[in-house]
Design a protein around this motif. Structure first.
Motif, PDB file in Angstrom:
ATOM      1  N   THR A  32       0.850  -1.206   0.000  1.00 51.98           N
ATOM      2  CA  THR A  32       0.000   0.000   0.000  1.00 51.98           C
ATOM      3  C   THR A  32       0.876   1.242   0.000  1.00 51.98           C
ATOM      4  O   THR A  32       0.582   2.237  -0.660  1.00 51.98           O
ATOM      5  CB  THR A  32      -0.910   0.014   1.248  1.00 51.98           C
ATOM      6  OG1 THR A  32      -1.678  -1.180   1.263  1.00 51.98           O
ATOM      7  CG2 THR A  32      -1.845   1.216   1.240  1.00 51.98           C
ATOM      8  N   GLU A  33       1.981   1.162   0.749  1.00 51.66           N
ATOM      9  CA  GLU A  33       2.886   2.299   0.868  1.00 51.66           C
ATOM     10  C   GLU A  33       3.729   2.437  -0.399  1.00 51.66           C
ATOM     11  O   GLU A  33       4.105   1.453  -1.027  1.00 51.66           O
ATOM     12  CB  GLU A  33       3.810   2.126   2.078  1.00 51.66           C
ATOM     13  CG  GLU A  33       3.099   2.044   3.407  1.00 51.66           C
ATOM     14  CD  GLU A  33       2.534   0.667   3.696  1.00 51.66           C
ATOM     15  OE1 GLU A  33       2.901  -0.297   2.983  1.00 51.66           O
ATOM     16  OE2 GLU A  33       1.723   0.546   4.634  1.00 51.66           O
ATOM     17  N   ASN A  99      -2.145   9.029  -3.427  1.00 50.44           N
ATOM     18  CA  ASN A  99      -2.985   8.904  -2.231  1.00 50.44           C
ATOM     19  C   ASN A  99      -4.442   8.646  -2.600  1.00 50.44           C
ATOM     20  O   ASN A  99      -5.152   7.923  -1.901  1.00 50.44           O
ATOM     21  CB  ASN A  99      -2.879  10.160  -1.364  1.00 50.44           C
ATOM     22  CG  ASN A  99      -1.596  10.209  -0.547  1.00 50.44           C
ATOM     23  OD1 ASN A  99      -0.924   9.199  -0.377  1.00 50.44           O
ATOM     24  ND2 ASN A  99      -1.259  11.381  -0.052  1.00 50.44           N
ATOM     25  N   SER A 102      -5.780   4.853  -3.425  1.00 48.07           N
ATOM     26  CA  SER A 102      -5.707   3.918  -2.287  1.00 48.07           C
ATOM     27  C   SER A 102      -4.275   3.550  -1.921  1.00 48.07           C
ATOM     28  O   SER A 102      -3.989   2.428  -1.508  1.00 48.07           O
ATOM     29  CB  SER A 102      -6.518   2.651  -2.574  1.00 48.07           C
ATOM     30  OG  SER A 102      -7.857   2.983  -2.842  1.00 48.07           O
ATOM     31  N   ARG A 103      -3.388   4.499  -2.116  1.00 50.32           N
ATOM     32  CA  ARG A 103      -1.995   4.339  -1.709  1.00 50.32           C
ATOM     33  C   ARG A 103      -1.731   5.222  -0.500  1.00 50.32           C
ATOM     34  O   ARG A 103      -2.517   6.107  -0.180  1.00 50.32           O
ATOM     35  CB  ARG A 103      -1.057   4.789  -2.836  1.00 50.32           C
ATOM     36  CG  ARG A 103      -1.160   3.958  -4.087  1.00 50.32           C
ATOM     37  CD  ARG A 103      -0.258   2.764  -3.984  1.00 50.32           C
ATOM     38  NE  ARG A 103      -0.338   1.949  -5.179  1.00 50.32           N
ATOM     39  CZ  ARG A 103       0.353   0.846  -5.355  1.00 50.32           C
ATOM     40  NH1 ARG A 103       1.178   0.432  -4.421  1.00 50.32           N
ATOM     41  NH2 ARG A 103       0.215   0.130  -6.445  1.00 50.32           N
ATOM     42  N   VAL A 104      -0.582   5.005   0.126  1.00 49.20           N
ATOM     43  CA  VAL A 104      -0.088   5.909   1.159  1.00 49.20           C
ATOM     44  C   VAL A 104       1.338   6.282   0.771  1.00 49.20           C
ATOM     45  O   VAL A 104       2.209   5.411   0.690  1.00 49.20           O
ATOM     46  CB  VAL A 104      -0.086   5.243   2.552  1.00 49.20           C
ATOM     47  CG1 VAL A 104       0.569   6.175   3.566  1.00 49.20           C
ATOM     48  CG2 VAL A 104      -1.488   4.884   2.984  1.00 49.20           C
ATOM     49  N   SER A 106       4.556   7.163   1.720  1.00 48.24           N
ATOM     50  CA  SER A 106       5.221   7.069   3.022  1.00 48.24           C
ATOM     51  C   SER A 106       6.495   7.894   3.093  1.00 48.24           C
ATOM     52  O   SER A 106       6.951   8.244   4.183  1.00 48.24           O
ATOM     53  CB  SER A 106       5.535   5.605   3.351  1.00 48.24           C
ATOM     54  OG  SER A 106       6.333   5.035   2.331  1.00 48.24           O
ATOM     55  N   ASP A 127       2.480  17.072   4.866  1.00 46.39           N
ATOM     56  CA  ASP A 127       1.702  15.831   4.927  1.00 46.39           C
ATOM     57  C   ASP A 127       2.547  14.569   4.730  1.00 46.39           C
ATOM     58  O   ASP A 127       2.022  13.463   4.741  1.00 46.39           O
ATOM     59  CB  ASP A 127       0.556  15.853   3.898  1.00 46.39           C
ATOM     60  CG  ASP A 127       1.045  16.033   2.468  1.00 46.39           C
ATOM     61  OD1 ASP A 127       2.253  16.307   2.272  1.00 46.39           O
ATOM     62  OD2 ASP A 127       0.228  15.914   1.535  1.00 46.39           O
ATOM     63  N   TYR A 261       4.784   4.806  10.981  1.00 53.59           N
ATOM     64  CA  TYR A 261       3.452   5.072  10.418  1.00 53.59           C
ATOM     65  C   TYR A 261       2.492   3.918  10.741  1.00 53.59           C
ATOM     66  O   TYR A 261       1.356   4.136  11.160  1.00 53.59           O
ATOM     67  CB  TYR A 261       3.549   5.267   8.905  1.00 53.59           C
ATOM     68  CG  TYR A 261       2.192   5.265   8.223  1.00 53.59           C
ATOM     69  CD1 TYR A 261       1.369   6.377   8.260  1.00 53.59           C
ATOM     70  CD2 TYR A 261       1.731   4.113   7.559  1.00 53.59           C
ATOM     71  CE1 TYR A 261       0.113   6.357   7.663  1.00 53.59           C
ATOM     72  CE2 TYR A 261       0.491   4.083   6.970  1.00 53.59           C
ATOM     73  CZ  TYR A 261      -0.315   5.218   7.017  1.00 53.59           C
ATOM     74  OH  TYR A 261      -1.557   5.189   6.434  1.00 53.59           O
ATOM     75  N   SER A 265      -0.810   4.135  13.016  1.00 53.33           N
ATOM     76  CA  SER A 265      -2.102   3.789  12.403  1.00 53.33           C
ATOM     77  C   SER A 265      -2.828   2.722  13.226  1.00 53.33           C
ATOM     78  O   SER A 265      -4.032   2.800  13.441  1.00 53.33           O
ATOM     79  CB  SER A 265      -1.913   3.280  10.977  1.00 53.33           C
ATOM     80  OG  SER A 265      -1.330   4.288  10.171  1.00 53.33           O
TER      81      SER A 265
END
Length: 270
Positions: A32-33, A99, A102-104, A106, A127, A261, A265
């Motif tokens: 995801t990151e 973002n 559906s990504r983050v 990092s 951010d 992170y 979370s």
């Protein structure tokens, strides 16, 4: 460095806020990151440092995205000598796109001028909590005369531009008066004072950098609140013989931020 055969590389096109298409390559590991990598002056997403760090990240199972700023490589737009803040806005368009998919994001990492861009981004957008500045320039008033001659400002004001030629007398790129003023007015000291204390910044600089003096890294270390400095002994500006060593310094810093992170979370969700 061996490339992970399971990684899927995808070309992605993102429109910046000037309507220009930015072209990038996603090293998809399924994470995801994602870490965004930013190239330097008159460089490309295919630059050796961008590719080797992307490969190092993917070997750790972390997706990476390297892209061409507007006016460079495959991306649309006109090349400009300055554009420091404009490239920070290009980076913002990339962060928002990833973002939103559906990504983050990092971490952001930049080499040379890209190092300046990721610091400017951090000072403006607040951010991203992990930022890596590889050989960025602290004082943007320096280094211009080396490339354009001591009388660069007078010549630019007289003609409106300066053409930079190669050894064969061909114009390689044009420096406009406006872009020169843009660079001279970009104050890294003031910008770095605006970086949040929660933002972890790593500066890496080669002791044998022939383009940007290692002293610039020491200046960043003085003013960025949450800062780690690594001087790489013997490394030149392009890390020609130090790519593996660069990855070995950068990866743990990025992975620490990733773990922080995830821990944060999980605390929020519980």
């Amino acid at each position: 460095m061996a490339q992970n055969p399971a990684v899927n590389q995808q070309k992605i096109i993102i429109t910046n806020n000037h309507g220009e298409k930015l072209v990038g390559l996603l090293h998809e590991t399924g994470s995801t990151e994602v870490v965004i990598l930013c190239h330097g002056f008159r460089s490309l997403k295919e630059h050796n440092t961008m590719v080797s760090l992307s490969n190092a990240l993917e070997n750790e199972g972390i997706s990476a995205f390297r892209f061409d700023f507007a006016g460079n490589g495959e991306s649309e737009g006109s090349f400009e000598y300055g554009n420091y803040w404009r490239e920070a806005d290009d980076l913002c368009a990339v962060v928002q796109h990833l973002n939103g998919a559906s990504r983050v994001v990092s971490a952001i990492l930049g080499h040379s001028k890209g190092g300046n861009v990721v610091l400017l981004y951090a000072s403006k957008y607040h951010d991203i909590r992990t930022v890596v500045n590889v050989s960025g320039r602290y004082n943007l008033k320096r280094g211009i005369a080396d490339r354009l001659g001591e009388d660069f400002l007078q010549r630019a004001k007289k003609d409106g531009f300066i053409d930079v030629n190669n050894n064969r007398g061909e114009v390689v790129f044009r420096v406009t008066e406006e872009s020169l003023i843009d660079r001279l007015n970009t104050n890294m000291h003031e910008a770095c004072l605006q970086i949040d204390n929660q933002c972890r910044v790593l500066t890496v600089h080669g002791s044998a950098d022939e383009i940007i003096p290692v002293e610039d890294a020491l200046e960043f270390a003085k003013i960025i609140p949450n800062h780690k400095l690594h001087i790489m002994e013997g490394a030149d500006h392009g890390y020609t013989a130090h790519q593996a060593e660069l990855a070995a310094v950068v990866l743990p810093f990025i992975k620490e931020g990733l773990q922080h992170y995830k821990d944060t979370s999980s605390q929020v969700s519980s």
